[in-house]
Design an enzyme around this catalytic site. Sequence first.
Site: not given
Length: 319
Positions: A125, A129, A171
Amino acid sequence: MKRIGVLTSGGDSPGMNAAVRAVVREAIYQELEVYGIFHGYSGLISGHIEKMELGSVGDIIHRGGTMLYSARCEEFKTLEGQKKGVEQLKKFGIEGLVVIGGDGSYRGAQKLTEHGFPTITLPGTIDNDIPGTDFTIGFDTALNTVIDAIDKIRDTATSHERTYVIEVMGRNAGDIALWSGLAGGAESILIPEEDFQMDHIVKRLTRGHDRGKKHSIIVVAEGVGSGVDIAAQVQEATGYETRVTVLGHIQRGGSPTAFDRVLASRLGAKAVRMLITGEKGKAVGIQKNELVAHKIDEVLSQRHKIDNDMYQLSKELSI
Ligand code: ADP
């Protein structure tokens, strides 16, 4: 273990291909058979599964995206969907699985683990995170894309003596904003992990303006809210012409950096070696440049944290 599978799931990230290549090549090196599962958990349920050879992953190490395709699959969140997935794995004689994706994909992998299927995850990703790893595959490439954009916007900001708000992805995590803001010399960095006060931002901007600064750059993580709204508030509060750029999906594409390719290669090979030694339900990562593995459920139970020292440093250097 004689036969393993690999899939990519959720949001794509640059370096996923390098990870798939590493899994396939290491598996073949270790004399395993390896199967590619296309379209994430959706292809797992439908049985879109093909045998991979050395040549199947040729010429992909430098390409963004994922040659196995990625998908979001609601059905896999149901017990029935998961059972169908396990049945397909059994049908193809696959005894272990490597899942490359973000935290949603990790949740799917944890379900497979709970159903007794040996599964290892890799952090794929751009958001950085995932707890239990200092870096995720794709973060460095996304960061460099953002830096390139900030440098370009800086030229225009200087020429027109404007304030620019740049909204970046991530995000709910502020890593892309924090790292790119620090590397891009931003005046302010707004991240979801830290509250911000508009009057502090205004003070910073006016102080810079008063000492003759020609431009200002504010990096806003998408998790904070809309860059457009922040830009309107800044313009209203300062009276300086403020423009906004939302970088969007260009941050997810592009050729992976050397760092991401090396990271993906190391993590992919480790995942295969772990399956061979009988490990399961583990998330592979890198901490202090050492390859590590933590239980997937432990990773999922932790909250991602930003580097507070780095946040403090970004404030000190942008006075
Ligand atoms: P990412 O992996 O990038 O975080 P998503 O959150 O969209 O992306 O998750 C990718 C896929 O993982 C979902 O579409 C779904 O198939 C699977 N998944 C997510 N959460 C769960 C869950 N709780 N149980 C089973 N599968 C899940």
